[in-house]
Design a protein around this motif. Structure first.
Motif, PDB file in Angstrom:
ATOM      1  N   HIS A   1      -8.293   4.302  -6.656  1.00 12.51           N
ATOM      2  CA  HIS A   1      -9.219   5.373  -7.055  1.00 12.51           C
ATOM      3  C   HIS A   1      -8.536   6.431  -7.911  1.00 12.51           C
ATOM      4  N   HIS A   2      -7.273   6.197  -8.277  1.00 10.62           N
ATOM      5  CA  HIS A   2      -6.587   7.160  -9.153  1.00 10.62           C
ATOM      6  C   HIS A   2      -7.045   6.946 -10.592  1.00 10.62           C
ATOM      7  N   GLN A   3      -7.008   8.008 -11.388  1.00 11.24           N
ATOM      8  CA  GLN A   3      -7.476   7.874 -12.776  1.00 11.24           C
ATOM      9  C   GLN A   3      -6.594   6.895 -13.549  1.00 11.24           C
TER      10      GLN A   3
ATOM     11  N   GLY B   1       9.175  10.279 -17.870  1.00 11.79           N
ATOM     12  CA  GLY B   1       8.954  10.209 -16.421  1.00 11.79           C
ATOM     13  C   GLY B   1       7.663   9.482 -16.120  1.00 11.79           C
ATOM     14  N   ILE B   2       7.202   9.670 -14.884  1.00 13.41           N
ATOM     15  CA  ILE B   2       5.972   8.987 -14.473  1.00 13.41           C
ATOM     16  C   ILE B   2       5.125   9.995 -13.694  1.00 13.41           C
ATOM     17  N   GLY B   3       3.829   9.994 -13.986  1.00 14.54           N
ATOM     18  CA  GLY B   3       2.975  10.976 -13.308  1.00 14.54           C
ATOM     19  C   GLY B   3       1.535  10.522 -13.271  1.00 14.54           C
ATOM     20  N   GLY B   4       0.731  11.181 -12.473  1.00 15.76           N
ATOM     21  CA  GLY B   4      -0.681  10.811 -12.396  1.00 15.76           C
ATOM     22  C   GLY B   4      -1.328  11.397 -11.164  1.00 15.76           C
ATOM     23  N   GLY B   5      -2.554  10.970 -10.886  1.00 20.30           N
ATOM     24  CA  GLY B   5      -3.252  11.447  -9.692  1.00 20.30           C
ATOM     25  C   GLY B   5      -4.692  11.775  -9.985  1.00 20.30           C
ATOM     26  N   HIS B   6      -5.097  12.983  -9.587  1.00 21.19           N
ATOM     27  CA  HIS B   6      -6.497  13.388  -9.705  1.00 21.19           C
ATOM     28  C   HIS B   6      -6.605  14.734 -10.402  1.00 21.19           C
ATOM     29  N   ASP B   7      -7.846  15.110 -10.679  1.00 23.30           N
ATOM     30  CA  ASP B   7      -8.101  16.395 -11.327  1.00 23.30           C
ATOM     31  C   ASP B   7      -7.478  17.563 -10.540  1.00 23.30           C
ATOM     32  N   SER B   8      -7.603  17.539  -9.215  1.00 28.78           N
ATOM     33  CA  SER B   8      -7.127  18.704  -8.471  1.00 28.78           C
ATOM     34  C   SER B   8      -5.912  18.441  -7.577  1.00 28.78           C
ATOM     35  N   ALA B   9      -5.333  17.250  -7.676  1.00 23.14           N
ATOM     36  CA  ALA B   9      -4.089  16.953  -6.935  1.00 23.14           C
ATOM     37  C   ALA B   9      -3.354  15.859  -7.688  1.00 23.14           C
ATOM     38  N   ALA B  10      -2.167  16.180  -8.174  1.00 22.06           N
ATOM     39  CA  ALA B  10      -1.432  15.158  -8.939  1.00 22.06           C
ATOM     40  C   ALA B  10       0.063  15.370  -8.783  1.00 22.06           C
ATOM     41  N   GLY B  11       0.818  14.345  -9.109  1.00 23.65           N
ATOM     42  CA  GLY B  11       2.270  14.418  -8.965  1.00 23.65           C
ATOM     43  C   GLY B  11       2.974  13.851 -10.182  1.00 23.65           C
ATOM     44  N   ALA B  12       4.270  14.125 -10.261  1.00 27.36           N
ATOM     45  CA  ALA B  12       5.064  13.573 -11.360  1.00 27.36           C
ATOM     46  C   ALA B  12       6.521  13.502 -10.942  1.00 27.36           C
ATOM     47  N   LYS B  13       7.257  12.649 -11.637  1.00 30.16           N
ATOM     48  CA  LYS B  13       8.692  12.554 -11.378  1.00 30.16           C
ATOM     49  C   LYS B  13       9.407  12.415 -12.723  1.00 30.16           C
TER      50      LYS B  13
ATOM     51  N   THR C   1       0.818  -1.214   0.000  1.00 26.39           N
ATOM     52  CA  THR C   1       0.000   0.000   0.000  1.00 26.39           C
ATOM     53  C   THR C   1       0.844   1.252   0.000  1.00 26.39           C
ATOM     54  N   HIS C   2       0.206   2.357  -0.337  1.00 29.91           N
ATOM     55  CA  HIS C   2       0.879   3.649  -0.385  1.00 29.91           C
ATOM     56  C   HIS C   2       1.175   4.116   1.038  1.00 29.91           C
ATOM     57  N   ASN C   3       2.164   5.023   1.182  1.00 29.94           N
ATOM     58  CA  ASN C   3       2.515   5.421   2.552  1.00 29.94           C
ATOM     59  C   ASN C   3       1.838   6.710   3.016  1.00 29.94           C
TER      60      ASN C   3
ATOM     61  N   THR D   1       6.612  16.723  -0.303  1.00 36.96           N
ATOM     62  CA  THR D   1       6.121  17.656  -1.333  1.00 36.96           C
ATOM     63  C   THR D   1       4.600  17.764  -1.303  1.00 36.96           C
ATOM     64  N   GLY D   2       3.917  16.621  -1.147  1.00 40.97           N
ATOM     65  CA  GLY D   2       2.452  16.641  -1.150  1.00 40.97           C
ATOM     66  C   GLY D   2       1.903  17.493  -0.007  1.00 40.97           C
ATOM     67  N   SER D   3       2.476  17.331   1.191  1.00 41.74           N
ATOM     68  CA  SER D   3       1.991  18.113   2.346  1.00 41.74           C
ATOM     69  C   SER D   3       2.211  19.596   2.102  1.00 41.74           C
TER      70      SER D   3
ATOM     71  N   ILE E   1      13.573  14.710 -10.274  1.00 39.88           N
ATOM     72  CA  ILE E   1      12.872  15.860  -9.703  1.00 39.88           C
ATOM     73  C   ILE E   1      11.418  15.449  -9.496  1.00 39.88           C
ATOM     74  N   LYS E   2      10.917  15.721  -8.307  1.00 41.79           N
ATOM     75  CA  LYS E   2       9.530  15.373  -7.974  1.00 41.79           C
ATOM     76  C   LYS E   2       8.676  16.641  -8.062  1.00 41.79           C
ATOM     77  N   PHE E   3       7.535  16.546  -8.720  1.00 44.47           N
ATOM     78  CA  PHE E   3       6.578  17.657  -8.821  1.00 44.47           C
ATOM     79  C   PHE E   3       5.302  17.292  -8.074  1.00 44.47           C
ATOM     80  N   SER E   4       4.739  18.272  -7.409  1.00 45.66           N
ATOM     81  CA  SER E   4       3.464  18.051  -6.742  1.00 45.66           C
ATOM     82  C   SER E   4       2.556  19.231  -7.077  1.00 45.66           C
ATOM     83  N   SER E   5       1.388  18.937  -7.656  1.00 44.06           N
ATOM     84  CA  SER E   5       0.512  20.041  -8.077  1.00 44.06           C
ATOM     85  C   SER E   5      -0.838  19.968  -7.360  1.00 44.06           C
ATOM     86  N   ARG E   6      -1.418  21.137  -7.104  1.00 46.68           N
ATOM     87  CA  ARG E   6      -2.716  21.216  -6.427  1.00 46.68           C
ATOM     88  C   ARG E   6      -3.526  22.366  -7.005  1.00 46.68           C
ATOM     89  N   LYS E   7      -4.861  22.183  -7.004  1.00 45.61           N
ATOM     90  CA  LYS E   7      -5.725  23.333  -7.268  1.00 45.61           C
ATOM     91  C   LYS E   7      -6.067  23.926  -5.909  1.00 45.61           C
TER      92      LYS E   7
HETATM   93  O1  C5P Z   1       2.725  13.399  -4.724  1.00 44.41           O
HETATM   94  P1  C5P Z   1       1.486  14.179  -4.546  1.00 44.41           P
HETATM   95  O2  C5P Z   1       0.967  14.195  -3.141  1.00 44.41           O
HETATM   96  O3  C5P Z   1       1.524  15.549  -5.116  1.00 44.41           O
HETATM   97  O4  C5P Z   1       0.386  13.392  -5.419  1.00 44.41           O
HETATM   98  C1  C5P Z   1      -0.940  13.826  -5.515  1.00 44.41           C
HETATM   99  C2  C5P Z   1      -1.820  12.636  -5.867  1.00 44.41           C
HETATM  100  O5  C5P Z   1      -1.398  12.087  -7.110  1.00 44.41           O
HETATM  101  C3  C5P Z   1      -1.713  11.489  -4.854  1.00 44.41           C
HETATM  102  O6  C5P Z   1      -2.993  10.912  -4.718  1.00 44.41           O
HETATM  103  C4  C5P Z   1      -0.749  10.525  -5.512  1.00 44.41           C
HETATM  104  O7  C5P Z   1      -0.989   9.212  -5.114  1.00 44.41           O
HETATM  105  C5  C5P Z   1      -1.070  10.725  -6.992  1.00 44.41           C
HETATM  106  N1  C5P Z   1       0.072  10.392  -7.859  1.00 44.41           N
HETATM  107  C6  C5P Z   1      -0.055   9.388  -8.812  1.00 44.41           C
HETATM  108  N2  C5P Z   1       0.998   9.048  -9.628  1.00 44.41           N
HETATM  109  C7  C5P Z   1       2.169   9.716  -9.527  1.00 44.41           C
HETATM  110  C8  C5P Z   1       2.330  10.733  -8.563  1.00 44.41           C
HETATM  111  C9  C5P Z   1       1.253  11.056  -7.738  1.00 44.41           C
HETATM  112  O8  C5P Z   1      -1.124   8.780  -8.929  1.00 44.41           O
HETATM  113  N3  C5P Z   1       3.160   9.350 -10.307  1.00 44.41           N
END
Ligand code: C5P
Length: 481
Positions: free
Chosen positions: A112-114, A442-454, A38-40, A384-386, A413-419
């Motif tokens: 529940h991630h897209q 790289g690799i990225g993903g998440g939700h409409d209003s909170a997402a991350g990438a590396k 599981t995720h941390n 970064t997320g916090s 480099i880790k990116f964290s985005s929020r609305k």
């Molecule tokens: O890392 P951060 O907190 O900014 O990520 C925001 C959301 O995007 C989290 O729910 C995280 O699990 C998701 N995420 C993802 N894939 C990534 C990076 C972040 O699904 N590569």
């Protein structure tokens, strides 16, 4: 979506849950061992704990571990793992094929991630989006795990309490007055009916039942009010000047003891202090539904759902996931003191990072609709997320997209985005981060209003240019590429 297709999708969810039940029953019958990965973060710790607790109740042989992300390496590690079956919670999007190729059919993802349409076809992936349930606001991994646990045994309805914590931790309280919608609403109601949670509309100050008013305001970082957040003295003088009685019979009053008029005064006083334009949004951030767990000790930080979730997030961020999961699974002994200490340390850390970021103005570049923050050498990857959530919770950034970056391990480099609140941008941050990261390997993903990438460091300039084109210089109603 028509009523008919919603029914088909919901039926699909039930079928998937029944497949989950069959697979787990088969493992138990044939004495196979199960590994949960599981995720941390809070949602990861709660979803993993819900599944683990449900499996233990069924007499399954299982172990749980956490990971800060899912990767090819994690999939490869499954191949050499001695466990027979793998459950992956709050992680795993994009890895369906790879899992099939590596461990055949011996896995299930609860998430529940897209995900892509192709992945939705994979029956081992139990992801809310597949069933027309919005994984950004209506359910999180904790909720998905809760329904899976209920499919195993209806006695697991008590785990609804932990699912409420997960939805709060993932900021899914996005309905009016920070209420829940969709499946989250359903889960919270189950917990309420069971007497596990009390739901009230109140001031959203941290430590509503436990901290003196001024201290509660100082501990509140959502919204993040510069000058008040983490500044007890300033909060004390401000509230004293408002005329509210801070003490009663020699004892400090806590926020829940204030009457409605006094609560209104608190809100007005805070809004007047914060000279920002967006006072109506600020005020609405200060009021909302609270989730109180009456079975927790009166003075415990676990009584308040949001504080519980902050503690879990902090456990993951500072590599103490085990403490958080033990608490979720019901341990209330010495581990509780550890949880409290982790929460205190974590608050100290984020306070320091936020101080540096606001003092070193060169780190921040703002455009009409975006705030870019360079956290390199200050913000650790795991935080970064916090930090991006805190920046997004500051009234002065209301309406904008926040993008924080920092250096991460192995030259990445880790990116964290929020609305931020009030952000009307139609940009889907999950698409933005995923498409951008993939463009640059790289690799990225998440939700409409909170997402991350590396991405790797050598691609940084190109990635920043991509962000310039797709967010920084985009009018607030356009879509990303
Ligand atoms: O890392 P951060 O907190 O900014 O990520 C925001 C959301 O995007 C989290 O729910 C995280 O699990 C998701 N995420 C993802 N894939 C990534 C990076 C972040 O699904 N590569």
């Amino acid at each position: 979506i028509s009523g008919c297709s919603i029914r088909v999708m919901t039926k699909g969810f039930e079928e998937s849950l029944s497949l989950f039940k069959d697979k787990i029953s088969d493992c138990i019958k044939s004495n196979k061992s199960i590994s949960i990965t599981t995720h941390n973060d809070c949602d990861g710790l709660t979803s993993g704990s819900i599944i683990t607790k449900a499996l233990i109740r069924e007499g399954a042989k299982c172990t749980i571990r956490t990971s800060k992300e899912f990767s090819k390496n994690v999939v490869q590690s499954f191949k050499t793992d001695s466990r027979d079956f793998h459950i992956i919670t709050d992680l795993g999007g994009g890895f369906g094929n790879e899992l099939n190729q590596t461990i055949g059919d011996n896995w299930i993802i609860l998430d529940h991630h897209q995900i892509s349409d192709e992945e939705k076809e994979n029956e081992n992936i139990i992801n809310s989006w597949k069933y027309g349930i919005d994984g950004g606001s209506e359910i999180c991994a904790g909720g998905m795990a809760y329904f899976a646990a209920m499919a195993l045994n209806e006695k697991n309805s008590d785990l609804s309490e932990i699912a409420v914590v997960s939805a709060l931790g993932d900021r899914q309280d996005q309905g009016e007055n920070k209420s829940f919608t969709g499946k989250n609403f359903e889960i919270a109601n189950t917990a309420k009916e069971l007497g596990l949670v009390e739901i009230d509309l109140d001031l959203l100050l941290v430590g509503r039942e436990t901290r003196p008013l001024a201290e509660a305001l100082a501990f509140t970082s959502q919204p993040f009010i510069e000058g008040l957040t983490w500044n007890k003295e300033a909060c004390f003088s401000l509230l004293k000047s408002s005329g509210i009685e801070l003490k009663e019979e020699g004892r400090w009053r806590v926020p829940s003891e204030l009457n409605d008029d006094e609560k209104k005064i608190v809100i007005e006083t805070i809004a007047n202090f914060s000279s920002e334009k967006n006072t109506s949004e600020l005020k609405s951030e200060l009021i909302g539904y609270t989730y109180t767990f009456p079975r927790e000790d009166k003075r415990s930080f676990l009584r308040d759902g949001r504080e519980y979730s902050t503690m879990l997030n902090s456990c993951g961020r500072i590599s103490r996931s085990g403490v958080g999961m033990a608490i979720c699974m019901g341990d209330r002994n010495k581990i509780l003191t550890e949880g409290e200490k982790i929460l205190t340390d974590y608050r100290k850390m984020i306070k320091e990072y936020m101080n540096v970021l606001s003092n070193e103005r060169w780190r921040i570049s703002e455009s009409e609709n975006c705030v870019m923050v360079n956290g390199e050498d200050i913000v650790p990857e795991t935080m970064t997320g916090s930090i991006s959530s805190l920046i997004a919770g500051s009234p002065k950034n209301a309406g904008k997209v926040i993008i924080l970056r920092t250096r991460a391990e192995e030259n990445t480099i880790k990116f964290s985005s929020r609305k931020s609140f009030g952000c009307k941008s139609s940009i889907n941050l999950s698409d933005l981060m995923k498409n951008g990261a993939e463009k640059f390997d790289g690799i990225g993903g998440g939700h409409d209003s909170a997402a991350g990438a590396k991405i790797t460091k050598d691609k940084l300039d190109e990635f920043l240019k991509y962000l310039d084109v797709n967010v920084v210089n985009v009018s607030s109603t356009s879509n990303s590429e």
